[in-house]
Design an enzyme around this catalytic site. Structure first.
Site, mmCIF file in Angstrom:
data_model
loop_
_atom_site.group_PDB
_atom_site.id
_atom_site.type_symbol
_atom_site.label_atom_id
_atom_site.label_comp_id
_atom_site.label_asym_id
_atom_site.label_seq_id
_atom_site.Cartn_x
_atom_site.Cartn_y
_atom_site.Cartn_z
ATOM 1 C CG ASP A 287 -0.691 5.325 -5.965
ATOM 2 O OD1 ASP A 287 -1.215 5.913 -5.006
ATOM 3 O OD2 ASP A 287 -1.050 4.190 -6.341
ATOM 4 N N GLY B 11 0.815 -1.218 0.000
ATOM 5 C CA GLY B 11 0.000 0.000 0.000
ATOM 6 C C GLY B 11 0.844 1.261 0.000
HETATM 7 C C1 GLA Z 1 -4.354 2.773 -4.948
HETATM 8 C C2 GLA Z 1 -4.471 3.450 -6.293
HETATM 9 C C3 GLA Z 1 -4.680 4.968 -6.127
HETATM 10 C C4 GLA Z 1 -5.809 5.268 -5.144
HETATM 11 C C5 GLA Z 1 -5.628 4.451 -3.865
HETATM 12 C C6 GLA Z 1 -6.774 4.615 -2.903
HETATM 13 O O1 GLA Z 1 -3.176 3.160 -4.311
HETATM 14 O O2 GLA Z 1 -3.314 3.235 -7.046
HETATM 15 O O3 GLA Z 1 -4.929 5.560 -7.371
HETATM 16 O O4 GLA Z 1 -7.059 5.041 -5.732
HETATM 17 O O5 GLA Z 1 -5.479 3.078 -4.121
HETATM 18 O O6 GLA Z 1 -6.822 5.893 -2.406
#
Ligand code: GLA
Length: 380
Positions: free
Chosen positions: A165, A117
């Site tokens: 991200d 994450g």
């Molecule tokens: C992942 C995705 C992002 C976003 C997050 C949740 O990291 O890559 O684009 O949607 O989940 O906030």
């Protein structure tokens, strides 16, 4: 003389992972996010070759180097090992946009844990993107670079992520949180984001990131389903995206209870992002953001249903051990939590969370401190 020594100048870049202070699953709903870049990054060493072959390799995957003509990247995609689709997707996307890509070599060394994450995949794409820009396409600006990195992940890899991200990895600056208004950013050639000073140590605080060891994969179904549910909720409400809803009373028009809960998360989360950003901007004590972080987690758990027992247990342990606020970060279904703690409580919170995780069979959890690190770029 080796091929490498013959080449004209090896250069180096790095691109960080991120933690999002608040604002999960809001990016693809045209909403607000508030990430910081973390000190864990993907490094890239690269140089030009005089032929037309693109070569990528990874210190973490020493047996899976790839070497392909630039013009064959799209056609050969299914034969490429999965790690290499990220950087090759970036090269292919530069080509698809008409940038002339010739012989090129990139060697990656990643320190962002995968599936935690923390955006390891976006960091890999962004490291490739800044390298290819500097080596072959110097005129590309940051906005296009973010689009290129995201398109690589969406189209070449097949993971339907939003912009969070890649924007965090490219735009974040040291000592700041990035307040990004996704709609405004996409609609204009400048603006749409703000760098807000973020220095927890100055107020006796730390932000702990605890990677639970429960890994996730955004190419898998849960993330895709949530995106589809949000789109369906927006359609039922007659708006372009859930960003257009400010007041949860408007959601009473949604008769489907699942869509209602998904939409309620997005609407309340956007409000939490704006409130946390306003507190930080005004120089408030960051402890005041703790209840908002907690509310964000509870909403992801109950309304958006992307948390897991393991993440919930880690968050509960952090709160019980004295964290001012704690929540899962990223897309969910595993990964990491963050905990906002007094410096004096950091060791206790870390121990209690790790003990709780071990009792659930996750003995390899890792804790580190997140300070707001610089975004992607060349390194000396
Ligand atoms: C992942 C995705 C992002 C976003 C997050 C949740 O990291 O890559 O684009 O949607 O989940 O906030």
């Amino acid at each position: 003389m080796t091929e490498r020594e013959e080449s004209t100048g090896v250069r180096r870049w790095s691109a960080p992972g991120r933690v999002n202070l608040i604002g999960e699953h809001t990016d693809y709903n045209d909403g607000f996010v508030l990430p910081i870049a973390i000190p864990l990054a993907v490094a890239c060493e690269g140089f030009r070759h005089t032929d037309d072959l693109v070569r990528v390799s990874s210190r973490q995957r020493p047996h899976e180097p790839v070497r392909l003509p630039a013009r064959a990247l799209a056609a050969e995609r299914d034969l490429v090992p999965s790690w290499a689709r990220y950087p090759l997707g970036v090269v292919a996307e530069f080509g698809r946009r008409g940038h002339r890509i010739e012989g090129l070599e990139m060697v990656f060394d990643g320190a962002v844990p995968a599936g935690a994450g923390l955006s390891s995949s976006a960091a890999l794409c962004c490291a490739a993107a800044v390298a290819v820009r500097d080596l072959c396409a110097a005129a590309v600006g940051d906005r296009e670079l973010i689009d290129i990195a995201r398109a690589a992940e969406n189209d070449y890899v097949g993971a339907p992520t939003g912009i969070l991200d890649h924007a965090a990895s490219i735009l974040c600056t040291e000592g700041h949180a990035l307040f990004l208004d996704v709609r405004a950013f996409g609609a204009a050639e400048t603006g749409g984001f703000e760098q807000i000073p973020f220095d927890l140590a100055a107020t006796g605080l730390r932000l702990l990131v605890i990677d639970t060891g429960q890994t996730h994969d955004h190419a898998a179904g849960g993330y895709r389903t949530r995106r589809a549910e949000c789109a369906a909720a927006a359609r039922s409400l007659g708006v372009d995206s859930l960003r257009d809803i400010d007041d949860i009373d408007e959601l009473s028009r949604l008769s489907d209870p699942v869509l209602y809960r998904r939409a309620r998360h997005v609407v309340t989360e956007n409000e939490r992002v704006r409130t946390v950003a306003a507190l930080l901007r005004a120089g408030a004590d960051p402890r005041e953001t703790g209840p908002l972080l907690n509310a964000g987690h509870d909403s992801l758990r109950d309304d958006f249903e992307v948390s897991t027992d393991v993440l919930d247990a880690a968050v509960a342990a952090a709160r019980a051990a004295g964290a001012h606020g704690s929540r899962m970060v990223g897309g969910g279904f595993g990964g990491s939590i963050i905990a906002l703690v007094d410096i004096g409580a950091a060791a206790r919170v870390q121990d209690e969370v790790q003990k709780r995780l071990a009792s659930k069979g996750f003995r390899d959890s890792r804790t580190f401190e997140a300070v707001a690190a610089p975004g992607a770029g060349p390194i000396e």
